[in-house]
Every structure is written in structure tokens, then in C-alpha cells.
Design an enzyme around this catalytic site. Sequence first.
Site, PDB file in Angstrom:
ATOM      1  N   LYS A 108       0.812  -1.220   0.000  1.00 42.77           N
ATOM      2  CA  LYS A 108       0.000   0.000   0.000  1.00 42.77           C
ATOM      3  C   LYS A 108       0.845   1.270   0.000  1.00 42.77           C
ATOM      4  O   LYS A 108       0.390   2.323  -0.431  1.00 42.77           O
ATOM      5  CB  LYS A 108      -0.967  -0.022   1.173  1.00 42.77           C
ATOM      6  CG  LYS A 108      -2.016  -1.116   0.986  1.00 42.77           C
ATOM      7  CD  LYS A 108      -3.051  -1.137   2.067  1.00 42.77           C
ATOM      8  CE  LYS A 108      -4.167  -2.117   1.756  1.00 42.77           C
ATOM      9  NZ  LYS A 108      -3.746  -3.527   1.894  1.00 42.77           N
TER      10      LYS A 108
HETATM   11  C1  LIG Z   1      -4.360  -4.614   1.244  1.00 40.28           C
HETATM   12  C2  LIG Z   1      -3.564  -5.858   1.127  1.00 40.28           C
HETATM   13  C3  LIG Z   1      -3.913  -6.887   0.223  1.00 40.28           C
HETATM   14  C4  LIG Z   1      -5.160  -6.837  -0.643  1.00 40.28           C
HETATM   15  O1  LIG Z   1      -5.069  -5.888  -1.680  1.00 40.28           O
HETATM   16  P1  LIG Z   1      -6.377  -5.354  -2.408  1.00 40.28           P
HETATM   17  O2  LIG Z   1      -5.944  -4.243  -3.283  1.00 40.28           O
HETATM   18  O3  LIG Z   1      -7.294  -4.882  -1.300  1.00 40.28           O
HETATM   19  O4  LIG Z   1      -6.971  -6.484  -3.164  1.00 40.28           O
HETATM   20  C5  LIG Z   1      -3.085  -8.000   0.136  1.00 40.28           C
HETATM   21  N1  LIG Z   1      -1.981  -8.112   0.917  1.00 40.28           N
HETATM   22  C6  LIG Z   1      -1.627  -7.153   1.797  1.00 40.28           C
HETATM   23  C7  LIG Z   1      -0.418  -7.361   2.624  1.00 40.28           C
HETATM   24  C8  LIG Z   1      -2.388  -5.994   1.932  1.00 40.28           C
HETATM   25  O5  LIG Z   1      -2.018  -5.047   2.818  1.00 40.28           O
END
Ligand SMILES: *Cc1c(COP(=O)(O)O)cnc(C)c1O
Length: 463
Positions: A111
Amino acid sequence: MLYKSTRGKVNSISFKDAVMMGLATDGGLLVPEHIPTISNNEIQALSKMNYQQTAFEIISRFIGDDFSPTDLRDLIERSYATFDHPEITPVIKKDGVYILELFHGPTLAFKDVALQLLGNIFEYLLAERGEKMNILGATSGDTGSAAIYGVRGKDNINIFIMHPHGKVSPIQELQMTTVTDSNVFNLAINGTFDDGQRIVKEVFGDLDFKKKYSLGAVNSINWARVMAQIVYYFYAYSRISSETESELIDFSVPTGNFGDIFAGYVAKRMGLPIGKLILATNENNILSRFVLNGDYSVATVVETLSPSMDIQIASNFERYLYYLLDEDSDSLTALMESFSSSNSLQFDQQLQARVNQDFTSLTVDTKGTLEQISSFYADTEYILDPHTAVGVKAGIELSDPDIPVVCLATAHPAKFAEAVNQAIGTNPERPQSLIGIEQRPHRCELIDADTPQIKEYLAQRSR
Ligand SMILES: *Cc1c(COP(=O)(O)O)cnc(C)c1O
């Protein structure tokens, strides 16, 4: 490049306005009026570029001339200067699969790739417009810390992040509460994650309050987040295309809110030769049921070892549905309304067949996740975090032997040390940013899960 809403009532707004709007005012999600394309020659040329240059090439196509090239380059440079790897998102090869490491940002999860950029874009736009913003969000873990790191110390922005007191992992809590910048407010609420989400909804639902305090959100529906994530699909492709005979490359993506994998879908539509997008889920597999059986019906959320994917209603799904319905806003609106009353959508075989041109899917349960971490470690000495393990297992099981597969590594294993320990009996080594985190000064306010109290708190400390 102009933007429009999936629901059809917002049209022809600029990139800058789309970023500031977040959720479209008609309740839909913002998308570009046309998905830009990239030629094969241009894709070839990317292999000589570094991450920041690749980002510039891709992002330029989505923002038109909303930013000058100099300003855009500067925003990109500053956003990725916080990463601890010179390649930003390096691709490594282990045991026949490629791993795209997306966890070299300040909070060790993918993120950061989008939120570091979004924080800088917000700061730039607020200065330009002479405006201020107060961000309010609720988190069950990863998003909160990445959002806090995205805007810490920035001008004209305060951020208020609620987490359920005692219910996020100790590391996740510390990653948030050890950020002591004066524009960051950590609120531990006496309640659950759902209480936090309810409070956010209620506060944003008070339109006078929202306007008065210029409330903003950083959730994954902001187009700028999708845009930043498209970049690394191109980057990964351009790192490995010279090593393989295959023109196509598959990607396996651990999925929760459908943001990350949707970025891959857009990359494919732009012209990147992606074979299949492998949608990997844990037991919360509404999206997997959709891809395999056309069944998009909500079940109750169960807790798993990959908590950032413990999601039922995927906020970015509407964007994909819009394209699946050939950008027909009326049909989309009808479907979304039907979904919000019944919590379920069923798709016929014809649409199903179209979904399967782009996506395939696997559900990986807790046992499968632990086994994957353990067997991968035994074979390669490389430690997968539980989210990444879900994707790697799906990638290995579903990829075509003639097509290389890139598995997105969405978090650093040290963030989920307990689950990793359960699988391999030892703790992953901590990266620099976590060493001694328990000893750092921290700041956090304990508060009731009560909307009027939260509003009062925000009103007193807003910009
Ligand atoms: C947010 C997240 C996901 C999922 O990603 P999306 O874009 O919500 O599908 C997967 N792995 C981790 C470690 C995350 O923080």
C-alpha cells in the site's frame, strides 16, 4: 485526460478534481474517460528505464497536462525516495516463479507504493488551491499505517486514524502510534473494526460537518491509488521480458478489495501482454466464487492468517463490473442497487466466459497458506508472508508451464511474524524500520466508539 463516474452522473472532470473527489458524488467510482494505450515499442523501451522513469511514462498517460513534467517527476522522485531498495519494487526469481517485492516502503506493505504518491499529490493540490484537508479513516491494520506514513509531516493535512483497541497486531499498532508528527492523530477506539467503519460512514454522512472540516478519505477507491499500482505491472514485465521466450506473462495477486489486481487489469487493457490475472483469495473468497462460478454473494467475514484480505465487499469491484458491462452506467447502477439490497449478484455464462478471458482464481485456506510458507522456505530459504503465500500457491497451481508467472509479494514477512513462525518455527529477520520499534516514543488516544465524541475530537484538532 478527463474522468467520469461509473454511475454516469459525473463527467469530464480533470485528474486533479478526480483525486480530490475520491468517491464520485453520484456514489460511483471515477475512471478515465478512455483507458490510454501503450505500443509494443514503448513497452520495449521501458526495459531501459528505472522505476521512477517507468512511473513517469505510465502516470503521464493518466494525468495529461494536469501537472508539468518537472512537477510530476519531482512528485515521483520524492514519493519513492522513502523506499529502502534502489529498485523500489525489485523482481527476484525463486524456484521457477518470479516474486515482485512490493514491501520496501516505510510500512512494509504494497500500500505504500500508492499512498506515498497520494500523500504528495494531496499536499501539492492543497497548496495550489489554498485548501486544507482532514483525513478520517478506520483501519484493521495495514491501510492505517500506510496512510499515516503517506501524509505525516505534510502541510495543510491532518490525519485521524481509528483502530480497534487491542485488536490489531502489536507491530501494526506500533507502526501507527510511533508516528508522532503533530498532524497525525491515532485513535484507539473501545470497539471493533466494524465500529470504526460505522463511525467513518456516519461522520461522512453528515454533509455539513464533512464540508465544514474538509474531510477527506484515503481508501482504495481513489483513482490515484489504482494508477500508482499499474506502474509495477509494467516494471515487472520489463525486468523479465528479455529472459523469456514467452510473449505473455501471468500475474498472481493476493486479493482483498480488488484494488491491486484491478490495476493489473487496466495494465492489460493498456496493452501490456498479460496472459492471465490469477486472483488469489483466502477463505473470504467472494471474488474467487465470482471468477469461477459467477456467484458474487456476501458471506460472513472469517479471520485468517492474511488479515488484510479478510474482506467481503470489495470496494474496487464496481470499476471492473463497469468494464465488463461495456461501460454501460445504467446497467451498472441497476446491478449495484440490486446488490446493495440483496447482498448478492449472479452472472450468466456469457459474462462468465468474458471474465475468464482475463481472470482465473484459487482459494487458499489456512492450512494451504502455512504449507506454502513452509515448503517454499525449505526449497529456497526465502520467507513468504501469509498474504504473499496465498498468491504464490495460486500462481504455482494455476500458471501455464509455458508462461512465466509473477507473484506479487504484498507484505514483508516480519509484519506477520507469528504466522510465519507457526509455519517454519522461526521468526523472520526484522528490517531496519522495525528494529527497536517497541522502544520508540508513541502517541495514541483511547476513545469510545461513539460518533459524537469522535466528531468533537476532530473538530477541536482539525486544520
Ligand atoms: C491490502 C492488502 C492486500 C489486498 O489488496 P487489495 O488491493 O485490497 O486487493 C493483500 N496483501 C496485503 C499485505 C495488503 O495489505
